[in-house]
Write a protein that holds these residues in place. Structure first.
Motif, short mmCIF file in Angstrom:
data_model
loop_
_atom_site.label_atom_id
_atom_site.label_comp_id
_atom_site.label_asym_id
_atom_site.label_seq_id
_atom_site.Cartn_x
_atom_site.Cartn_y
_atom_site.Cartn_z
N GLU A 128 0.85 -1.18 0.00
CA GLU A 128 0.00 0.00 0.00
C GLU A 128 0.89 1.23 0.00
O GLU A 128 1.69 1.42 0.90
N TYR A 129 0.77 2.02 -1.04
CA TYR A 129 1.60 3.20 -1.19
C TYR A 129 0.81 4.44 -0.77
O TYR A 129 -0.30 4.66 -1.25
N LEU A 130 1.44 5.22 0.09
CA LEU A 130 0.80 6.42 0.58
C LEU A 130 1.00 7.55 -0.44
O LEU A 130 2.12 7.80 -0.89
N VAL A 131 -0.10 8.20 -0.80
CA VAL A 131 -0.03 9.34 -1.72
C VAL A 131 -0.29 10.60 -0.90
O VAL A 131 -1.28 10.67 -0.17
N LEU A 132 0.63 11.56 -1.02
CA LEU A 132 0.49 12.78 -0.23
C LEU A 132 0.58 14.01 -1.10
O LEU A 132 1.27 14.02 -2.12
N CYS A 133 -0.11 15.06 -0.65
CA CYS A 133 0.06 16.37 -1.27
C CYS A 133 1.25 17.02 -0.56
O CYS A 133 1.24 17.13 0.65
N ASN A 134 2.24 17.41 -1.33
CA ASN A 134 3.42 18.01 -0.68
C ASN A 134 3.60 19.49 -1.06
O ASN A 134 4.69 20.02 -0.98
N GLU A 135 2.50 20.13 -1.46
CA GLU A 135 2.52 21.58 -1.68
C GLU A 135 1.47 22.15 -0.74
O GLU A 135 0.32 21.72 -0.77
N TYR A 136 1.86 23.14 0.05
CA TYR A 136 0.88 23.70 0.98
C TYR A 136 -0.30 24.28 0.19
O TYR A 136 -0.10 25.12 -0.69
N CYS A 137 -1.50 23.81 0.49
CA CYS A 137 -2.65 24.22 -0.32
C CYS A 137 -3.80 24.74 0.53
O CYS A 137 -4.91 24.94 0.03
N GLY A 138 -3.57 24.95 1.80
CA GLY A 138 -4.63 25.51 2.63
C GLY A 138 -4.77 24.77 3.95
O GLY A 138 -3.97 23.88 4.27
N ALA A 139 -5.82 25.11 4.68
CA ALA A 139 -6.01 24.62 6.05
C ALA A 139 -6.08 23.10 6.14
O ALA A 139 -5.77 22.52 7.16
N GLY A 140 -6.53 22.44 5.07
CA GLY A 140 -6.67 20.98 5.12
C GLY A 140 -5.54 20.24 4.45
O GLY A 140 -5.63 19.03 4.22
N HIS A 141 -4.47 20.96 4.15
CA HIS A 141 -3.34 20.37 3.42
C HIS A 141 -2.84 19.07 4.06
O HIS A 141 -2.61 18.08 3.36
N GLN A 142 -2.69 19.07 5.39
CA GLN A 142 -2.14 17.89 6.08
C GLN A 142 -3.04 16.67 5.91
O GLN A 142 -2.58 15.55 6.06
N LEU A 143 -4.30 16.91 5.61
CA LEU A 143 -5.25 15.80 5.51
C LEU A 143 -5.36 15.28 4.08
O LEU A 143 -6.04 14.30 3.81
N MET A 144 -4.69 15.95 3.16
CA MET A 144 -4.84 15.59 1.75
C MET A 144 -3.94 14.41 1.41
O MET A 144 -2.73 14.57 1.25
N GLY A 145 -4.55 13.25 1.33
CA GLY A 145 -3.78 12.05 1.02
C GLY A 145 -4.71 10.95 0.56
O GLY A 145 -5.92 11.03 0.71
N THR A 146 -4.12 9.93 -0.04
CA THR A 146 -4.89 8.75 -0.42
C THR A 146 -3.90 7.59 -0.54
O THR A 146 -2.77 7.68 -0.05
N THR A 147 -4.31 6.49 -1.16
CA THR A 147 -3.40 5.35 -1.29
C THR A 147 -3.46 4.78 -2.71
O THR A 147 -4.44 4.94 -3.43
N ILE A 148 -2.38 4.11 -3.06
CA ILE A 148 -2.35 3.27 -4.26
C ILE A 148 -2.01 1.88 -3.74
O ILE A 148 -0.98 1.68 -3.10
N THR A 149 -2.92 0.94 -4.00
CA THR A 149 -2.68 -0.42 -3.54
C THR A 149 -2.21 -1.27 -4.71
O THR A 149 -2.86 -1.32 -5.75
N VAL A 150 -1.07 -1.90 -4.53
CA VAL A 150 -0.51 -2.78 -5.55
C VAL A 150 -0.64 -4.21 -5.03
O VAL A 150 -0.12 -4.53 -3.96
N LYS A 151 -1.37 -5.04 -5.78
CA LYS A 151 -1.65 -6.40 -5.29
C LYS A 151 -0.98 -7.47 -6.16
O LYS A 151 -0.95 -7.35 -7.37
#
Ligand code: CUA
Length: 151
Positions: A128-151
């Motif tokens: 499971e690969y963590l996808v993160l936003c690494n450009e500050y984009c506002g108050a919710g920036h730290q919460l901006m993420g998802t995953t890529i699952t490789v099976k």
């Protein structure tokens, strides 16, 4: 008299130097190279391929992911691909500049409104690969993420 010539010359050199530096800063701040594809950020939802974001198989081990980034999410989220897949990401932002960084890979791209970002990555290892936003984009920036699952 000589002094005046040297003064003029060095002043001229300084001016040229400042112009060059200024231009370089300007060019860099203007963002991506001009060969990058552009898109109207107000009309992302109506502009192909972004009118239909998602994951699509385009070859035996090849996938295309059309993705929009917006505060504070990735669409589609939680992508799954089989191990050994080559994934072509086609991305744009619907609002501000975001980042697309995938932990454990070299994937790291800026996704700007008005521009289309294309980046390709092969996923060999399952996990499971963590996808993160690494450009500050506002108050919710730290919460901006998802995953890529490789099976
Ligand atoms: Cu999107 Cu930080």
């Amino acid at each position: 008299k000589d002094e005046k010539i040297w003064l003029t010359l060095s002043f001229g050199m300084i001016m040229i130097f400042m112009l060059v530096t200024g231009y370089q800063t300007f060019a860099l701040e203007m963002g991506p190279p001009s060969n990058m594809e552009t898109i109207d950020p107000q009309k992302v939802d109506q502009t192909p391929p972004f009118d239909n974001p998602g994951i699509k198989q385009i070859g035996e081990n090849e996938y295309e992911v059309v993705m929009t980034l917006q505060i504070f999410s990735f669409t589609p989220a939680n992508i799954e691909v089989p191990a050994g897949s080559t994934v072509h990401f086609i991305m744009t932002s619907k609002d501000v500049t975001h980042g697309f960084q995938v932990a454990g890979t070299n994937l790291n791209a800026m996704v700007m409104p008005g521009h289309i970002q294309r980046i390709t990555q092969k996923f060999d290892k399952a996990g499971e690969y963590l996808v993160l936003c690494n450009e500050y984009c506002g108050a919710g920036h730290q919460l901006m993420g998802t995953t890529i699952t490789v099976k």
